[in-house]
Scaffold this active site. Sequence first.
Site, PDB file in Angstrom:
ATOM      1  N   ARG A  82       0.841  -1.220   0.000  1.00  0.00           N
ATOM      2  CA  ARG A  82       0.000   0.000   0.000  1.00  0.00           C
ATOM      3  C   ARG A  82       0.859   1.246   0.000  1.00  0.00           C
ATOM      4  NH1 ARG A  82       1.753   3.181   4.397  1.00  0.00           N
ATOM      5  NH2 ARG A  82       1.276   2.260   6.415  1.00  0.00           N
ATOM      6  N   GLU A  84      -6.631   7.130   8.242  1.00  0.00           N
ATOM      7  CA  GLU A  84      -5.531   7.934   8.801  1.00  0.00           C
ATOM      8  C   GLU A  84      -5.082   8.991   7.789  1.00  0.00           C
ATOM      9  OE1 GLU A  84      -2.421   5.737  10.695  1.00  0.00           O
ATOM     10  OE2 GLU A  84      -0.886   7.163  10.061  1.00  0.00           O
ATOM     11  N   ARG A 122      -5.323   5.846   0.802  1.00  0.00           N
ATOM     12  CA  ARG A 122      -4.407   4.702   0.813  1.00  0.00           C
ATOM     13  C   ARG A 122      -4.757   3.866  -0.395  1.00  0.00           C
ATOM     14  NH1 ARG A 122      -2.302   3.255   6.192  1.00  0.00           N
ATOM     15  NH2 ARG A 122      -1.520   5.255   6.941  1.00  0.00           N
ATOM     16  N   CYS A 127       1.207  10.827   9.464  1.00  0.00           N
ATOM     17  CA  CYS A 127       2.195  10.308  10.419  1.00  0.00           C
ATOM     18  C   CYS A 127       3.586  10.344   9.781  1.00  0.00           C
ATOM     19  CB  CYS A 127       1.821   8.866  10.773  1.00  0.00           C
ATOM     20  SG  CYS A 127       2.945   8.089  11.948  1.00  0.00           S
ATOM     21  N   THR A 154       5.971   8.447  10.070  1.00  0.00           N
ATOM     22  CA  THR A 154       6.497   7.111   9.726  1.00  0.00           C
ATOM     23  C   THR A 154       6.158   6.752   8.282  1.00  0.00           C
ATOM     24  OG1 THR A 154       4.471   5.979  10.435  1.00  0.00           O
ATOM     25  CG2 THR A 154       6.223   6.231  12.078  1.00  0.00           C
ATOM     26  N   ARG A 189       4.098   0.624   2.375  1.00  0.00           N
ATOM     27  CA  ARG A 189       4.324  -0.510   3.282  1.00  0.00           C
ATOM     28  C   ARG A 189       3.972  -1.765   2.500  1.00  0.00           C
ATOM     29  NH1 ARG A 189       2.685  -3.924   7.700  1.00  0.00           N
ATOM     30  NH2 ARG A 189       0.442  -3.696   7.357  1.00  0.00           N
ATOM     31  N   ARG A 214       4.235  -7.411  12.597  1.00  0.00           N
ATOM     32  CA  ARG A 214       2.967  -7.010  13.207  1.00  0.00           C
ATOM     33  C   ARG A 214       2.097  -8.254  13.350  1.00  0.00           C
ATOM     34  NH1 ARG A 214       0.982  -1.380  10.117  1.00  0.00           N
ATOM     35  NH2 ARG A 214       2.836  -0.188  10.622  1.00  0.00           N
ATOM     36  N   GLU A 240      -1.599  -3.310  12.889  1.00  0.00           N
ATOM     37  CA  GLU A 240      -0.766  -2.723  13.927  1.00  0.00           C
ATOM     38  C   GLU A 240      -1.335  -2.997  15.324  1.00  0.00           C
ATOM     39  OE1 GLU A 240      -0.583   1.362  13.056  1.00  0.00           O
ATOM     40  OE2 GLU A 240       1.547   1.488  13.544  1.00  0.00           O
TER      41      GLU A 240
HETATM   42  P1  ADP Z   1      -1.459  -0.228   7.063  1.00  0.00           P
HETATM   43  O1  ADP Z   1      -0.873   0.939   7.747  1.00  0.00           O
HETATM   44  O2  ADP Z   1      -0.545  -0.762   6.050  1.00  0.00           O
HETATM   45  O3  ADP Z   1      -2.839  -0.020   6.544  1.00  0.00           O
HETATM   46  P2  ADP Z   1      -2.324  -2.044   9.249  1.00  0.00           P
HETATM   47  O4  ADP Z   1      -1.320  -2.735  10.094  1.00  0.00           O
HETATM   48  O5  ADP Z   1      -3.275  -1.115   9.881  1.00  0.00           O
HETATM   49  O6  ADP Z   1      -1.473  -1.370   8.131  1.00  0.00           O
HETATM   50  O7  ADP Z   1      -3.140  -3.141   8.435  1.00  0.00           O
HETATM   51  C1  ADP Z   1      -4.289  -2.850   7.725  1.00  0.00           C
HETATM   52  C2  ADP Z   1      -5.010  -4.125   7.298  1.00  0.00           C
HETATM   53  O8  ADP Z   1      -4.262  -4.783   6.293  1.00  0.00           O
HETATM   54  C3  ADP Z   1      -5.184  -5.138   8.422  1.00  0.00           C
HETATM   55  O9  ADP Z   1      -6.446  -5.742   8.308  1.00  0.00           O
HETATM   56  C4  ADP Z   1      -4.122  -6.168   8.118  1.00  0.00           C
HETATM   57  O10 ADP Z   1      -4.447  -7.446   8.605  1.00  0.00           O
HETATM   58  C5  ADP Z   1      -4.125  -6.150   6.612  1.00  0.00           C
HETATM   59  N1  ADP Z   1      -2.886  -6.673   6.030  1.00  0.00           N
HETATM   60  C6  ADP Z   1      -1.652  -6.153   6.145  1.00  0.00           C
HETATM   61  N2  ADP Z   1      -0.759  -6.895   5.479  1.00  0.00           N
HETATM   62  C7  ADP Z   1      -1.456  -7.905   4.911  1.00  0.00           C
HETATM   63  C8  ADP Z   1      -1.110  -9.017   4.095  1.00  0.00           C
HETATM   64  N3  ADP Z   1       0.155  -9.230   3.694  1.00  0.00           N
HETATM   65  N4  ADP Z   1      -2.099  -9.872   3.723  1.00  0.00           N
HETATM   66  C9  ADP Z   1      -3.387  -9.657   4.091  1.00  0.00           C
HETATM   67  N5  ADP Z   1      -3.766  -8.642   4.856  1.00  0.00           N
HETATM   68  C10 ADP Z   1      -2.826  -7.768   5.266  1.00  0.00           C
HETATM   69  N1  ARG Z   2       1.468   7.003  16.693  1.00  0.00           N
HETATM   70  C1  ARG Z   2       1.645   5.598  16.733  1.00  0.00           C
HETATM   71  C2  ARG Z   2       2.898   5.311  17.530  1.00  0.00           C
HETATM   72  O1  ARG Z   2       3.629   6.202  17.744  1.00  0.00           O
HETATM   73  C3  ARG Z   2       1.666   4.974  15.372  1.00  0.00           C
HETATM   74  C4  ARG Z   2       2.933   5.030  14.573  1.00  0.00           C
HETATM   75  C5  ARG Z   2       2.913   4.410  13.203  1.00  0.00           C
HETATM   76  N2  ARG Z   2       1.652   3.902  12.786  1.00  0.00           N
HETATM   77  C6  ARG Z   2       0.729   4.562  12.072  1.00  0.00           C
HETATM   78  N3  ARG Z   2      -0.401   3.964  11.830  1.00  0.00           N
HETATM   79  N4  ARG Z   2       0.977   5.740  11.621  1.00  0.00           N
HETATM   80  O2  ARG Z   2       3.137   4.204  17.950  1.00  0.00           O
END
Ligand code: ADP
Ligand code: ARG
Length: 379
Positions: free
Chosen positions: A150, A249, A253, A295, A297, A304, A332, A337
């Site tokens: 993404r 966020e 995305r 953010c 990050t 990511r 993760r 997250e």
């Molecule tokens: P992001 O910041 O990339 O959106 P999150 O950790 O919030 O990350 O994840 C968002 C969603 O994407 C969650 O439901 C997570 O399980 C899903 N996800 C992340 N990586 C994968 C993957 N490789 N395969 C399937 N689902 C994924």
């Molecule tokens: N603010 C959170 C932390 O400091 C998230 C950091 C990265 N994740 C995000 N979804 N932006 O732990």
Amino acid sequence: MYRNYCEQLQQNRQQEKGQKKETKMSGMSSDEQAKLFAKLNEGKSDSLLKKKLTPELYEKLKDKKTKLGGCLGDCIKSGAMNLNSHVGLYACDPEAYTTFQELFDEVIKAYHKVDKVDHPKLNAGTKEQLEKLQNLDELAPGMIVSTRVRVGRSHVGIPFPPCISDEERKKAFDETKKATEGLKGDLEGKFYDLAGLTKEEKTQLVEDHFLFKDDDDMLRDAGGYKNWPNHRAIFHNPAKTFLIWVNEEDHLRFISMQKGGNIKETYLRLVTAIDELTKRLKFATKDNLGFLTFCPTNLGTAMRASVHIKIPKLSAQKDFKEFCEKLNLQPRGIHGENTESVGGVYDISNKRRLGLTEYDAIMEMQEGVKKIIEKEMSL
Ligand code: ADP
Ligand code: ARG
């Protein structure tokens, strides 16, 4: 480009005032800001914010404001309220990266492991380089459950959660919806307003990893869930291999995902989507920071790339986290997250997004995951 961006923001504000629609500034008082800084210093926190925001730097930045009225307190609120944050800092609006640069740059350098904040131009890879991308199912059949890549993007002229108004959120929603009309092939799909989905539909989409949730305390305290679910949406193709999240966020995305470990196919679909959407929308960027996101990050490539991978043996080792860290990878849980792993399946992704190209980031993930596979097989 950045100046144009600020001018555009001001123009939006003036227009709204003309229409007698006062937009909501963050409105934080200096007293509230001081309390947040005190709270950050009271408890124990390992966040980058706590490490980098020294009392001297706080004094220097505490009276500064962005043109939209955003203050340091807006940027540190989440980290002060959640001492378990890893980073703890968000940009109240795009200008925060300039107004509070001394703080942001330090956090950015530490998170993305760079000596200098100097992001290269978008570079998805040459034809020759792209040949190096792989289908990891050939290497480890059945080990990778799914792959997802993404990127985050922000609309030019629209602020971030602490300073955004509902009208501006609607503008982002409408512009995105329009941009998705006429997407073709793999990218063709439907736009779903979050407010129009049933509870059951949402639960199923979240369970299947397609949809965002509204249960992250850190994002909530940063203002991310204001006026929820107004003007939030998800777009996806019928196969749910290409999706767009709207006003979670970030304003945007773009997501490409599929079952198995075909990194090449997943990445190339996203690259096509970025190309197409770049023709239809204007994204906020800033010299040296790349694509701007809420953010720090996510700045830079805002990319990511992850796999859900079965690694019961490696993940049971004491040094699992350090092993990932050395490869610039981040583990993760499988529901995103701050969630737990289920059955030894982890979400493993590139940790760095700034200071390297999109191609470098996907390769960092692919090559690191190959090392993880090798290690799991050796145990
Ligand atoms: P992001 O910041 O990339 O959106 P999150 O950790 O919030 O990350 O994840 C968002 C969603 O994407 C969650 O439901 C997570 O399980 C899903 N996800 C992340 N990586 C994968 C993957 N490789 N395969 C399937 N689902 C994924
Ligand atoms: N603010 C959170 C932390 O400091 C998230 C950091 C990265 N994740 C995000 N979804 N932006 O732990």
